[in-house]
Design a protein around this motif. Structure first.
Motif, PDB file in Angstrom:
ATOM      1  N   LEU A  80     121.506  -4.903 -59.677  1.00 28.66           N
ATOM      2  CA  LEU A  80     121.390  -6.166 -60.340  1.00 28.66           C
ATOM      3  C   LEU A  80     122.646  -6.549 -61.005  1.00 28.66           C
ATOM      4  CD1 LEU A  80     119.690  -8.617 -60.894  1.00 28.66           C
ATOM      5  CD2 LEU A  80     118.557  -7.485 -62.823  1.00 28.66           C
ATOM      6  N   ILE A  81     123.153  -5.375 -61.737  1.00 28.25           N
ATOM      7  CA  ILE A  81     124.435  -5.462 -62.745  1.00 28.25           C
ATOM      8  C   ILE A  81     125.614  -5.322 -61.828  1.00 28.25           C
ATOM      9  CG2 ILE A  81     123.185  -5.164 -64.748  1.00 28.25           C
ATOM     10  CD1 ILE A  81     124.297  -2.159 -64.769  1.00 28.25           C
ATOM     11  N   GLY A  82     125.627  -5.168 -60.483  1.00 28.38           N
ATOM     12  CA  GLY A  82     126.791  -4.963 -59.671  1.00 28.38           C
ATOM     13  C   GLY A  82     127.383  -3.745 -59.568  1.00 28.38           C
ATOM     14  N   ILE A  83     126.694  -2.778 -59.866  1.00 28.78           N
ATOM     15  CA  ILE A  83     126.985  -1.252 -59.633  1.00 28.78           C
ATOM     16  C   ILE A  83     126.440  -0.772 -58.416  1.00 28.78           C
ATOM     17  CG2 ILE A  83     126.985   1.148 -60.526  1.00 28.78           C
ATOM     18  CD1 ILE A  83     128.472  -1.080 -62.533  1.00 28.78           C
ATOM     19  N   ASP A  84     127.331   0.054 -57.530  1.00 26.02           N
ATOM     20  CA  ASP A  84     126.704   0.581 -56.589  1.00 26.02           C
ATOM     21  C   ASP A  84     125.710   1.510 -56.870  1.00 26.02           C
ATOM     22  OD1 ASP A  84     127.401   1.844 -53.635  1.00 26.02           O
ATOM     23  OD2 ASP A  84     127.210   3.402 -54.837  1.00 26.02           O
ATOM     24  N   THR A  91     126.163   5.158 -57.017  1.00 25.89           N
ATOM     25  CA  THR A  91     126.674   5.566 -58.089  1.00 25.89           C
ATOM     26  C   THR A  91     125.869   5.385 -59.476  1.00 25.89           C
ATOM     27  OG1 THR A  91     128.569   5.087 -57.274  1.00 25.89           O
ATOM     28  CG2 THR A  91     128.788   5.079 -59.631  1.00 25.89           C
ATOM     29  N   ALA A  92     125.019   4.341 -59.536  1.00 30.19           N
ATOM     30  CA  ALA A  92     124.352   3.905 -60.468  1.00 30.19           C
ATOM     31  C   ALA A  92     123.058   5.133 -60.690  1.00 30.19           C
ATOM     32  CB  ALA A  92     123.242   2.793 -60.424  1.00 30.19           C
ATOM     33  N   LYS A  93     122.684   5.677 -59.530  1.00 28.67           N
ATOM     34  CA  LYS A  93     121.909   6.895 -59.594  1.00 28.67           C
ATOM     35  C   LYS A  93     122.420   8.069 -60.105  1.00 28.67           C
ATOM     36  CE  LYS A  93     118.821   5.658 -55.541  1.00 28.67           C
ATOM     37  NZ  LYS A  93     118.486   5.866 -54.194  1.00 28.67           N
ATOM     38  N   GLN A  94     123.566   8.411 -59.893  1.00 25.30           N
ATOM     39  CA  GLN A  94     124.491   9.373 -60.302  1.00 25.30           C
ATOM     40  C   GLN A  94     124.644   9.351 -61.773  1.00 25.30           C
ATOM     41  OE1 GLN A  94     128.024   9.518 -58.349  1.00 25.30           O
ATOM     42  NE2 GLN A  94     127.031  10.218 -56.322  1.00 25.30           N
ATOM     43  N   LEU A  95     125.058   8.068 -62.183  1.00 25.79           N
ATOM     44  CA  LEU A  95     125.155   7.758 -63.763  1.00 25.79           C
ATOM     45  C   LEU A  95     123.878   7.811 -64.562  1.00 25.79           C
ATOM     46  CD1 LEU A  95     127.348   4.676 -63.472  1.00 25.79           C
ATOM     47  CD2 LEU A  95     127.938   6.638 -64.843  1.00 25.79           C
ATOM     48  N   ILE A 114     130.207  11.660 -68.065  1.00 25.46           N
ATOM     49  CA  ILE A 114     129.837  10.483 -67.953  1.00 25.46           C
ATOM     50  C   ILE A 114     130.737   9.309 -67.820  1.00 25.46           C
ATOM     51  CG2 ILE A 114     128.199   8.493 -68.820  1.00 25.46           C
ATOM     52  CD1 ILE A 114     126.697  11.044 -69.688  1.00 25.46           C
ATOM     53  N   LEU A 115     131.738   9.444 -68.800  1.00 22.64           N
ATOM     54  CA  LEU A 115     132.834   8.445 -68.977  1.00 22.64           C
ATOM     55  C   LEU A 115     133.580   8.482 -67.617  1.00 22.64           C
ATOM     56  CD1 LEU A 115     134.542   6.504 -70.545  1.00 22.64           C
ATOM     57  CD2 LEU A 115     135.812   8.321 -71.622  1.00 22.64           C
ATOM     58  N   SER A 116     134.072   9.672 -67.269  1.00 22.77           N
ATOM     59  CA  SER A 116     135.016   9.676 -65.955  1.00 22.77           C
ATOM     60  C   SER A 116     134.255   9.032 -64.939  1.00 22.77           C
ATOM     61  CB  SER A 116     135.250  11.169 -65.771  1.00 22.77           C
ATOM     62  OG  SER A 116     136.097  11.086 -64.437  1.00 22.77           O
ATOM     63  N   LEU A 117     132.866   9.327 -64.595  1.00 20.01           N
ATOM     64  CA  LEU A 117     132.179   8.651 -63.399  1.00 20.01           C
ATOM     65  C   LEU A 117     132.121   7.052 -63.792  1.00 20.01           C
ATOM     66  CD1 LEU A 117     130.255   9.120 -61.015  1.00 20.01           C
ATOM     67  CD2 LEU A 117     128.376   9.817 -62.603  1.00 20.01           C
ATOM     68  N   ALA A 118     131.705   6.799 -64.826  1.00 21.71           N
ATOM     69  CA  ALA A 118     131.463   5.405 -65.151  1.00 21.71           C
ATOM     70  C   ALA A 118     132.831   4.484 -64.808  1.00 21.71           C
ATOM     71  CB  ALA A 118     130.970   5.141 -66.606  1.00 21.71           C
ATOM     72  N   GLU A 119     134.006   5.238 -65.516  1.00 20.58           N
ATOM     73  CA  GLU A 119     135.419   4.655 -65.064  1.00 20.58           C
ATOM     74  C   GLU A 119     135.445   4.373 -63.635  1.00 20.58           C
ATOM     75  OE1 GLU A 119     137.915   6.060 -68.917  1.00 20.58           O
ATOM     76  OE2 GLU A 119     137.757   7.038 -67.222  1.00 20.58           O
ATOM     77  N   GLY A 120     135.055   5.301 -62.609  1.00 20.02           N
ATOM     78  CA  GLY A 120     135.388   5.391 -61.238  1.00 20.02           C
ATOM     79  C   GLY A 120     134.483   4.326 -60.603  1.00 20.02           C
TER      80      GLY A 120
END
Length: 155
Positions: free
Chosen positions: A4-8, A11-15, A120-126
């Motif tokens: 819904l917020i435009g994140i893969d 990737t959202a599951k990993q985050l 988490i920051l690194s994953l979110a940046e990617g």
């Protein structure tokens, strides 16, 4: 495919998984702080009793923010202590009453937490997840300053 917020979605599951790790760590950190607050004794009682309370009040806010971020990413936040204990990397502390030992526990807990926040920051940046990036950036800045101050106290 994006959520819904435009994140893969993957990737959202990993985050969400990493944020659940952080949620578990913060829950145990919070409980460790409560024990330190309740059991502190000695010449630094008044100072540290208030400081541990300040830390656990901050932790409880972060716990809610992390859970809400997981929900925003369309994940499910952990919400039982049995799940937290399975997931956390922190050590459950018990019957600590000496101030210096208590501060060393806080430093150890925060050192572990900040390492995870950076992951988490690194994953979110990617994934261009600005919401998680902003949250982790704020947490990292605050944790760095807290660690500096606690280490100065221990000198």
């Amino acid at each position: 495919m994006k959520n819904l917020i435009g994140i893969d979605i993957e990737t959202a599951k990993q985050l969400s998984e990493r944020l659940n790790q952080l949620l578990a760590d913060y829950q145990l950190f919070y409980q460790n702080l409560r024990g330190l607050h309740w059991n502190i004794k000695g010449k630094d009682f008044f100072e540290l009793h208030l400081k541990f309370e300040e830390f656990y009040n901050d932790a409880i806010i972060k716990i809610d923010e992390i859970a809400e971020r997981i929900l925003t990413l369309e994940g499910i936040p952990l919400h039982t202590f049995s799940d937290y204990l399975k997931k956390t990397k922190l050590i459950e502390e018990k019957n600590v009453s000496h101030g210096t030992e208590g501060i060393k526990i806080v430093v150890s807990n925060l050192s572990s937490i900040i390492a995870l926040e950076r992951e988490i920051l690194s994953l979110a940046e990617g994934s261009e997840d600005e919401g998680t990036i902003s949250l982790m950036s704020d947490y990292i800045s605050q944790t760095e300053k807290t660690l500096w101050m606690l280490n100065a106290y221990l000198k």
